[in-house]
Design a protein around this motif. Structure first.
Motif, mmCIF file in Angstrom:
data_model
loop_
_atom_site.group_PDB
_atom_site.id
_atom_site.type_symbol
_atom_site.label_atom_id
_atom_site.label_comp_id
_atom_site.label_asym_id
_atom_site.label_seq_id
_atom_site.Cartn_x
_atom_site.Cartn_y
_atom_site.Cartn_z
ATOM 1 N N ASP A 133 0.805 -1.223 0.000
ATOM 2 C CA ASP A 133 0.000 0.000 0.000
ATOM 3 C C ASP A 133 0.839 1.274 0.000
ATOM 4 N N ALA A 134 2.158 1.160 0.135
ATOM 5 C CA ALA A 134 3.050 2.313 0.135
ATOM 6 C C ALA A 134 3.831 2.445 -1.179
ATOM 7 N N TYR A 135 3.541 1.581 -2.146
ATOM 8 C CA TYR A 135 4.259 1.559 -3.423
ATOM 9 C C TYR A 135 4.047 2.854 -4.195
ATOM 10 N N ARG A 136 5.121 3.439 -4.687
ATOM 11 C CA ARG A 136 5.050 4.686 -5.448
ATOM 12 C C ARG A 136 5.480 4.526 -6.901
ATOM 13 N N GLY A 137 6.151 3.443 -7.235
ATOM 14 C CA GLY A 137 6.567 3.235 -8.618
ATOM 15 C C GLY A 137 7.942 2.604 -8.687
ATOM 16 N N SER A 138 8.466 2.532 -9.911
ATOM 17 C CA SER A 138 9.775 1.921 -10.099
ATOM 18 C C SER A 138 10.473 2.513 -11.311
ATOM 19 N N LEU A 139 11.772 2.346 -11.315
ATOM 20 C CA LEU A 139 12.597 2.716 -12.459
ATOM 21 C C LEU A 139 13.019 1.434 -13.146
ATOM 22 N N LEU A 140 12.755 1.324 -14.421
ATOM 23 C CA LEU A 140 13.173 0.163 -15.203
ATOM 24 C C LEU A 140 14.583 0.420 -15.704
ATOM 25 N N ILE A 141 15.500 -0.480 -15.371
ATOM 26 C CA ILE A 141 16.903 -0.328 -15.737
ATOM 27 C C ILE A 141 17.199 -1.316 -16.870
ATOM 28 N N LYS A 142 17.467 -0.788 -18.039
ATOM 29 C CA LYS A 142 17.799 -1.628 -19.200
ATOM 30 C C LYS A 142 19.243 -1.356 -19.600
ATOM 31 N N HIS A 143 19.961 -2.400 -19.887
ATOM 32 C CA HIS A 143 21.370 -2.292 -20.276
ATOM 33 C C HIS A 143 21.510 -1.426 -21.530
ATOM 34 N N GLN A 151 20.395 1.467 -22.187
ATOM 35 C CA GLN A 151 19.222 2.253 -22.550
ATOM 36 C C GLN A 151 18.949 3.258 -21.446
ATOM 37 N N ALA A 152 18.116 4.224 -21.753
ATOM 38 C CA ALA A 152 17.742 5.224 -20.757
ATOM 39 C C ALA A 152 16.854 4.593 -19.694
ATOM 40 N N VAL A 153 16.919 5.139 -18.496
ATOM 41 C CA VAL A 153 16.072 4.691 -17.395
ATOM 42 C C VAL A 153 14.683 5.305 -17.596
ATOM 43 N N ALA A 154 13.637 4.512 -17.367
ATOM 44 C CA ALA A 154 12.266 4.993 -17.474
ATOM 45 C C ALA A 154 11.558 4.785 -16.150
ATOM 46 N N ALA A 155 10.687 5.718 -15.779
ATOM 47 C CA ALA A 155 9.952 5.635 -14.517
ATOM 48 C C ALA A 155 8.497 5.289 -14.790
ATOM 49 N N TYR A 156 7.958 4.384 -13.972
ATOM 50 C CA TYR A 156 6.575 3.945 -14.108
ATOM 51 C C TYR A 156 5.873 4.050 -12.764
ATOM 52 N N GLY A 157 4.670 4.602 -12.764
ATOM 53 C CA GLY A 157 3.864 4.694 -11.559
ATOM 54 C C GLY A 157 3.090 3.416 -11.328
ATOM 55 N N PRO A 158 2.394 3.299 -10.199
ATOM 56 C CA PRO A 158 1.695 2.069 -9.850
ATOM 57 C C PRO A 158 0.569 1.694 -10.799
ATOM 58 N N SER A 159 -0.001 2.655 -11.499
ATOM 59 C CA SER A 159 -1.096 2.340 -12.416
ATOM 60 C C SER A 159 -0.576 1.854 -13.764
ATOM 61 N N GLY A 160 0.735 1.777 -13.906
ATOM 62 C CA GLY A 160 1.327 1.365 -15.172
ATOM 63 C C GLY A 160 1.617 2.542 -16.074
ATOM 64 N N VAL A 185 5.591 7.642 -16.201
ATOM 65 C CA VAL A 185 5.591 8.871 -15.417
ATOM 66 C C VAL A 185 6.375 9.980 -16.082
ATOM 67 N N THR A 186 7.533 9.673 -16.585
ATOM 68 C CA THR A 186 8.369 10.725 -17.138
ATOM 69 C C THR A 186 9.350 10.129 -18.130
ATOM 70 N N GLY A 187 9.936 10.959 -18.894
ATOM 71 C CA GLY A 187 10.906 10.516 -19.884
ATOM 72 C C GLY A 187 12.281 10.348 -19.290
ATOM 73 N N LEU A 188 13.253 10.819 -19.996
ATOM 74 C CA LEU A 188 14.630 10.646 -19.586
ATOM 75 C C LEU A 188 14.962 11.510 -18.384
ATOM 76 N N GLY A 189 15.909 11.048 -17.613
ATOM 77 C CA GLY A 189 16.358 11.806 -16.457
ATOM 78 C C GLY A 189 17.278 10.951 -15.624
ATOM 79 N N ASP A 190 17.920 11.582 -14.659
ATOM 80 C CA ASP A 190 18.769 10.791 -13.779
ATOM 81 C C ASP A 190 17.902 10.155 -12.692
#
Length: 95
Positions: free
Chosen positions: A48-58, A60-69, A72-77
């Motif tokens: 119930d405290a989940y806020r999202g995750s960063l997908l780390i691909k070899h 490739q750029a890191v992508a952020a995804y929220g709990p609803s799928g 969330v945002t494009g490129l960034g650190d």
């Protein structure tokens, strides 16, 4: 994409200089075997405290995804992306 803590293979859990205040992160693999950095509000990973995750691909750029799928945002650190996920979660709980 929402992930249940029980379905994750976590290799490290804690805070570092990329962690938004009041949150905890974990590095590990999702149920599909993809490497991710997961974000939860509070000091313990909980569904119930989940806020999202960063997908780390070899290589490739890191992508952020929220709990609803939602994407969330494009490129960034990592620091900026985790802050964006934390901010989205805060807005969701205040609505």
């Amino acid at each position: 994409m929402q992930f249940r803590v029980a379905d994750l293979t976590l290799h490290w859990t804690g805070t570092d200089d990329t962690t938004p205040p009041g949150h905890i992160i974990a590095a590990g693999h999702d149920p599909f075997g993809d490497l991710r950095v997961f974000l939860w509000v509070g000091n313990t990973p909980a569904d119930d405290a989940y806020r999202g995750s960063l997908l780390i691909k070899h290589h490739q750029a890191v992508a952020a995804y929220g709990p609803s799928g939602s994407y969330v945002t494009g490129l960034g650190d990592q620091t900026a992306l985790l802050a964006r996920l934390a901010d989205n979660g805060l807005r969701r709980t205040n609505d």
